[in-house]
Write an enzyme that holds these catalytic residues in place. Structure first.
Site, PDB file in Angstrom:
ATOM      1  N   GLY A 162      37.327  35.844  38.238  1.00 21.90           N
ATOM      2  CA  GLY A 162      38.450  36.061  39.151  1.00 21.90           C
ATOM      3  C   GLY A 162      39.658  35.273  38.683  1.00 21.90           C
ATOM      4  O   GLY A 162      39.796  34.967  37.490  1.00 21.90           O
ATOM      5  N   ALA A 184      33.441  40.958  45.776  1.00 22.25           N
ATOM      6  CA  ALA A 184      34.798  40.950  46.346  1.00 22.25           C
ATOM      7  C   ALA A 184      34.823  41.747  47.649  1.00 22.25           C
ATOM      8  O   ALA A 184      34.091  42.726  47.814  1.00 22.25           O
ATOM      9  CB  ALA A 184      35.771  41.560  45.346  1.00 22.25           C
ATOM     10  N   GLU A 222      35.079  32.880  34.346  1.00 15.69           N
ATOM     11  CA  GLU A 222      35.766  33.902  33.552  1.00 15.69           C
ATOM     12  C   GLU A 222      37.039  34.226  34.322  1.00 15.69           C
ATOM     13  O   GLU A 222      37.004  34.928  35.325  1.00 15.69           O
ATOM     14  CB  GLU A 222      34.824  35.101  33.397  1.00 15.69           C
ATOM     15  CG  GLU A 222      35.148  35.953  32.205  1.00 15.69           C
ATOM     16  CD  GLU A 222      36.066  37.069  32.586  1.00 15.69           C
ATOM     17  OE1 GLU A 222      37.294  36.841  32.494  1.00 15.69           O
ATOM     18  OE2 GLU A 222      35.587  38.131  32.982  1.00 15.69           O
ATOM     19  N   CYS A 233      41.216  41.628  33.000  1.00 20.08           N
ATOM     20  CA  CYS A 233      41.655  40.321  32.492  1.00 20.08           C
ATOM     21  C   CYS A 233      41.885  40.361  30.981  1.00 20.08           C
ATOM     22  O   CYS A 233      42.477  39.436  30.439  1.00 20.08           O
ATOM     23  CB  CYS A 233      40.645  39.248  32.870  1.00 20.08           C
ATOM     24  SG  CYS A 233      39.005  39.673  32.321  1.00 20.08           S
ATOM     25  N   LYS A 244      28.058  37.047  45.882  1.00 26.26           N
ATOM     26  CA  LYS A 244      29.092  37.430  46.852  1.00 26.26           C
ATOM     27  C   LYS A 244      30.110  38.311  46.132  1.00 26.26           C
ATOM     28  O   LYS A 244      30.904  37.826  45.327  1.00 26.26           O
ATOM     29  CB  LYS A 244      29.811  36.209  47.433  1.00 26.26           C
ATOM     30  CG  LYS A 244      30.677  36.621  48.628  1.00 26.26           C
ATOM     31  CD  LYS A 244      31.966  35.828  48.776  1.00 26.26           C
ATOM     32  CE  LYS A 244      33.073  36.285  47.909  1.00 26.26           C
ATOM     33  NZ  LYS A 244      33.640  37.617  48.194  1.00 26.26           N
ATOM     34  N   GLU A 273      49.908  36.813  34.675  1.00 24.17           N
ATOM     35  CA  GLU A 273      49.023  37.961  34.465  1.00 24.17           C
ATOM     36  C   GLU A 273      49.574  39.130  35.298  1.00 24.17           C
ATOM     37  O   GLU A 273      49.699  39.019  36.513  1.00 24.17           O
ATOM     38  CB  GLU A 273      47.617  37.570  34.933  1.00 24.17           C
ATOM     39  CG  GLU A 273      46.544  38.531  34.505  1.00 24.17           C
ATOM     40  CD  GLU A 273      45.140  38.022  34.840  1.00 24.17           C
ATOM     41  OE1 GLU A 273      44.963  37.305  35.843  1.00 24.17           O
ATOM     42  OE2 GLU A 273      44.216  38.356  34.075  1.00 24.17           O
TER      43      GLU A 273
HETATM   44  N1  LIG Z   1      39.575  37.475  35.488  1.00 24.24           N
HETATM   45  C1  LIG Z   1      39.530  38.588  36.151  1.00 24.24           C
HETATM   46  O1  LIG Z   1      38.845  39.472  35.781  1.00 24.24           O
HETATM   47  C2  LIG Z   1      40.263  38.746  37.397  1.00 24.24           C
HETATM   48  C3  LIG Z   1      41.504  38.190  37.571  1.00 24.24           C
HETATM   49  N2  LIG Z   1      42.131  38.356  38.732  1.00 24.24           N
HETATM   50  C4  LIG Z   1      43.495  37.798  38.845  1.00 24.24           C
HETATM   51  O2  LIG Z   1      43.651  37.252  40.123  1.00 24.24           O
HETATM   52  C5  LIG Z   1      44.727  37.892  40.803  1.00 24.24           C
HETATM   53  C6  LIG Z   1      44.401  37.960  42.260  1.00 24.24           C
HETATM   54  O3  LIG Z   1      43.259  38.772  42.480  1.00 24.24           O
HETATM   55  P1  LIG Z   1      42.219  38.375  43.595  1.00 24.24           P
HETATM   56  O4  LIG Z   1      41.354  39.497  43.936  1.00 24.24           O
HETATM   57  O5  LIG Z   1      42.968  37.762  44.727  1.00 24.24           O
HETATM   58  O6  LIG Z   1      41.317  37.296  42.822  1.00 24.24           O
HETATM   59  P2  LIG Z   1      40.455  36.153  43.437  1.00 24.24           P
HETATM   60  O7  LIG Z   1      40.223  35.138  42.399  1.00 24.24           O
HETATM   61  O8  LIG Z   1      41.049  35.707  44.734  1.00 24.24           O
HETATM   62  O9  LIG Z   1      39.083  36.898  43.824  1.00 24.24           O
HETATM   63  C7  LIG Z   1      37.956  36.972  43.014  1.00 24.24           C
HETATM   64  C8  LIG Z   1      36.701  36.637  43.823  1.00 24.24           C
HETATM   65  O10 LIG Z   1      36.820  35.313  44.334  1.00 24.24           O
HETATM   66  C9  LIG Z   1      36.618  35.322  45.742  1.00 24.24           C
HETATM   67  N3  LIG Z   1      37.353  34.239  46.373  1.00 24.24           N
HETATM   68  C10 LIG Z   1      38.679  34.185  46.666  1.00 24.24           C
HETATM   69  N4  LIG Z   1      38.980  33.001  47.240  1.00 24.24           N
HETATM   70  C11 LIG Z   1      37.828  32.299  47.316  1.00 24.24           C
HETATM   71  C12 LIG Z   1      37.466  31.016  47.833  1.00 24.24           C
HETATM   72  N5  LIG Z   1      38.374  30.197  48.375  1.00 24.24           N
HETATM   73  N6  LIG Z   1      36.180  30.628  47.754  1.00 24.24           N
HETATM   74  C13 LIG Z   1      35.243  31.442  47.215  1.00 24.24           C
HETATM   75  N7  LIG Z   1      35.529  32.668  46.724  1.00 24.24           N
HETATM   76  C14 LIG Z   1      36.798  33.089  46.763  1.00 24.24           C
HETATM   77  C15 LIG Z   1      37.077  36.699  46.150  1.00 24.24           C
HETATM   78  O11 LIG Z   1      36.560  37.006  47.418  1.00 24.24           O
HETATM   79  P3  LIG Z   1      37.326  38.019  48.399  1.00 24.24           P
HETATM   80  O12 LIG Z   1      37.418  39.297  47.681  1.00 24.24           O
HETATM   81  O13 LIG Z   1      36.422  38.079  49.546  1.00 24.24           O
HETATM   82  O14 LIG Z   1      38.667  37.426  48.677  1.00 24.24           O
HETATM   83  C16 LIG Z   1      36.495  37.533  45.035  1.00 24.24           C
HETATM   84  O15 LIG Z   1      35.111  37.725  45.257  1.00 24.24           O
HETATM   85  C17 LIG Z   1      44.871  39.231  40.117  1.00 24.24           C
HETATM   86  O16 LIG Z   1      46.150  39.750  40.260  1.00 24.24           O
HETATM   87  C18 LIG Z   1      44.561  38.859  38.703  1.00 24.24           C
HETATM   88  O17 LIG Z   1      45.709  38.302  38.114  1.00 24.24           O
HETATM   89  C19 LIG Z   1      41.577  39.054  39.750  1.00 24.24           C
HETATM   90  C20 LIG Z   1      40.366  39.631  39.653  1.00 24.24           C
HETATM   91  C21 LIG Z   1      39.611  39.555  38.422  1.00 24.24           C
HETATM   92  O1  LIG Z   2      38.638  42.023  33.902  1.00 21.23           O
HETATM   93  C1  LIG Z   2      37.559  41.457  33.909  1.00 21.23           C
HETATM   94  O2  LIG Z   2      37.272  40.588  34.710  1.00 21.23           O
HETATM   95  C2  LIG Z   2      36.465  41.782  32.985  1.00 21.23           C
HETATM   96  C3  LIG Z   2      36.871  42.791  32.016  1.00 21.23           C
HETATM   97  C4  LIG Z   2      35.825  43.816  31.894  1.00 21.23           C
HETATM   98  C5  LIG Z   2      35.339  43.872  30.513  1.00 21.23           C
HETATM   99  O3  LIG Z   2      36.079  44.319  29.658  1.00 21.23           O
HETATM  100  O4  LIG Z   2      34.203  43.461  30.311  1.00 21.23           O
END
Ligand SMILES: NC(=O)C1=CN([C@@H]2O[C@H](COP(=O)(O)OP(=O)(O)OC[C@H]3O[C@@H](n4cnc5c(N)ncnc54)[C@H](OP(=O)(O)O)[C@@H]3O)[C@@H](O)[C@H]2O)C=CC1
Ligand SMILES: O=C(O)CCCC(=O)O
Length: 483
Positions: free
Chosen positions: A234, A183, A256, A290, A181, A387
């Site tokens: 996420g 984003a 992650e 991240c 699934k 973050e």
């Molecule tokens: N570690 C990383 O790489 C990331 C960190 N982040 C952090 O998170 C913050 C918010 O970003 P955001 O995009 O909202 O991140 P999310 O954690 O909400 O989204 C990441 C993924 O999880 C899905 N998701 C969200 N809620 C649920 C749920 N209840 N059940 C199942 N899947 C879910 C999203 O789907 P959908 O898109 O359909 O909502 C998306 O596919 C950012 O500002 C950043 O700080 C965000 C992205 C990546």
């Molecule tokens: O932000 C992320 O969720 C992954 C970082 C991408 C990478 O450097 O591999």
């Protein structure tokens, strides 16, 4: 206007069990270009029943895929890798259209994403077991590794392609099937990957892409007992929730999650190299990764010099639409991301921080933000704890090595950290003291398919990429053989 050399890559149905389908309810989600605010496509909002059917199909297809030799699976994965590279330009255009990152970065991500497939196609051939000397004269002990079965992945918008291949490639190489699934903001990149997977000969049911409401699809993926593993990238908040949802069926988990990377600059560092590393780490994807440096910890004696050099370097960044030549900073993903950046800066300024560069929305409007450098930032401010996920570099001051380590570890997160210093003893001491899964030493770029990517503490569980990454998709089985 999105013009592709191969228009077939712009697919707006889901790919489930080898078929391209719309939502059974007819519901759709809109995909918006963050640079223009315009809707570029709609994709299905699939139901829980469709998610269940996809899992059932994956469970039916997986035993045959598992029976193939690793070399046979590798052949198909190599074909997928080649197709992705052959369509690099179109895939990059799609990514920039839905995610906003500059085309050069999007091209780089496609190459990075493809590299995981090539790497794991080969690693699949090396999932060695073990022979353990038996404590009994009349038995032998053998360890083998087997695929976990049906896996699910939930992926973020910041790396719409690479975060999928980093999970799917080891899963498929190990002999698993996968339901992904992506984003909501970036489904087109995921669906284009499925177009090429189908062409490469990945069998129906082995790789599925389903779009829709995260709670509906995520609810089924986490509750369904046929899914034996979930891999998520996420936010930490959603990671925690998914972990709870997986508890009743005790799935294997890779998480992650968020980071709060310290970037430590000691007084013996090569300051120009530190600035180059800071630029690469901080402003990649407009600060939306991240592993982006989140807090710059700079030793007092070089603080002003580093701040001046960094502020100067930041003026060379060019903000604009990702499709324009020379643009290095695209828009932020959405209004919520922009508001978060603004509120973190407002909080820091209210507490006494100075804005050296930026600190305002860009004249282009929308979600464009001017790359920012803040000085006189304190560990009590929100920007030190949260973050940022935006183009903001806050500079904190420290006096001693011990203080730098204490400040660096003073966070719930533990993903990436960076250290700039030349004293080899200091480099070792600090690297070992950092409670982080990855440490960049005199390097602002740490991501590669050959190294283990992952974090400690609230940054998650498990490792992706490298020789370790495939173990996340395998179970260890021990055979006790009586003679
Ligand atoms: N570690 C990383 O790489 C990331 C960190 N982040 C952090 O998170 C913050 C918010 O970003 P955001 O995009 O909202 O991140 P999310 O954690 O909400 O989204 C990441 C993924 O999880 C899905 N998701 C969200 N809620 C649920 C749920 N209840 N059940 C199942 N899947 C879910 C999203 O789907 P959908 O898109 O359909 O909502 C998306 O596919 C950012 O500002 C950043 O700080 C965000 C992205 C990546
Ligand atoms: O932000 C992320 O969720 C992954 C970082 C991408 C990478 O450097 O591999």
């Amino acid at each position: 206007m999105l013009t592709l050399n191969n228009p077939a890559l712009l697919r707006t149905e889901c790919y489930l069990n080898g078929e391209w389908v719309t939502a059974d309810t007819g519901d759709t989600l809109s995909v918006t270009n963050p640079a223009t605010g315009k809707i570029i496509a709609t994709v299905p909002a699939c139901s829980a029943a469709q998610t269940r059917a996809a899992i059932d199909g994956a469970a039916l297809a997986q035993p045959d895929w598992r029976k193939r030799t690793a070399a046979a699976r590798a052949k198909v994965l190599h074909a997928w890798h080649q197709l992705i590279l052959a369509h690099q330009e179109d895939l990059a255009q799609l990514m920039t259209a839905e995610q906003g990152k500059p085309l050069a970065e999007a091209r780089g991500e496609i190459a990075y994403a493809a590299a995981f497939i090539q790497w794991f196609a080969e690693e699949g051939k090396r999932t060695y077991g073990d022979v353990i000397p038996s404590p009994f004269p009349n038995s032998r002990i053998v360890v083998i590794k087997e695929p976990v079965g049906v896996c699910a992945a939930i992926t973020p918008w910041n790396f719409p392609t690479a975060m999928i291949t980093r999970k799917v490639a080891p899963a498929l190489a190990a002999g698993c099937a996968m339901v992904v699934k992506p984003a909501e903001q970036t489904p087109l990149s995921a669906l284009a990957l499925a177009v090429l997977a189908e062409q490469a000969g990945i069998p129906a049911g082995i790789f599925n892409v389903i779009t829709g409401d995260p709670r509906v699809i995520g609810g089924e993926l986490t509750a369904n007992e046929k899914v034996r593993k979930l891999s998520f990238t996420g936010s930490t908040a959603v990671g925690r929730l998914l972990m709870q949802q997986c508890a009743p069926t005790l799935k294997k988990l890779s998480l992650e999650l968020g980071g709060n990377a310290p970037f430590i600059v000691f007084d013996d560092a090569d300051l120009d190299a530190a600035v180059a590393g800071a630029m690469a780490s901080k402003y990649r994807n407009s600060g939306q990764t991240c592993v982006c440096a989140n807090r710059f910890l700079v030793q007092a004696s070089v603080y002003n010099a580093f701040a001046e050099k960094l502020a100067q370097a930041v003026t060379t960044l060019k903000v604009g639409h990702g499709t324009e030549v020379d643009v290095t900073q695209g828009p932020l993903i959405d209004e919520a991301a922009l508001c978060k950046v603004e509120s973190l800066i407002a909080d820091a300024v209210a507490g006494g921080a100075n804005i050296l560069n930026g600190g305002r929305r860009h004249a282009l409007g929308g979600t464009f933000y001017v790359p920012t450098v803040l000085t006189n930032v304190l560990p009590t401010m929100r920007v030190a704890k949260e973050e940022i996920f935006g183009p903001v570099a806050p500079l904190f001051k420290f006096e001693t090595e011990a203080e730098a380590i204490q400040m660096a570890n003073d966070t719930e997160f533990g993903l990436a950290a960076y250290v700039y210093a030349r004293d080899i003893g200091r480099v070792w001491r600090v690297s070992e003291a950092l409670e982080y899964g990855m440490v960049g030493i005199n390097s602002g770029v740490i991501s590669t398919e050959v190294a283990p990517f992952g974090g400690q503490k609230s940054s998650g569980l498990g490792r992706e990429g490298s020789k370790y990454g495939i173990d996340e998709y395998m179970e260890i089985k021990y055979l006790h053989m009586g003679l």
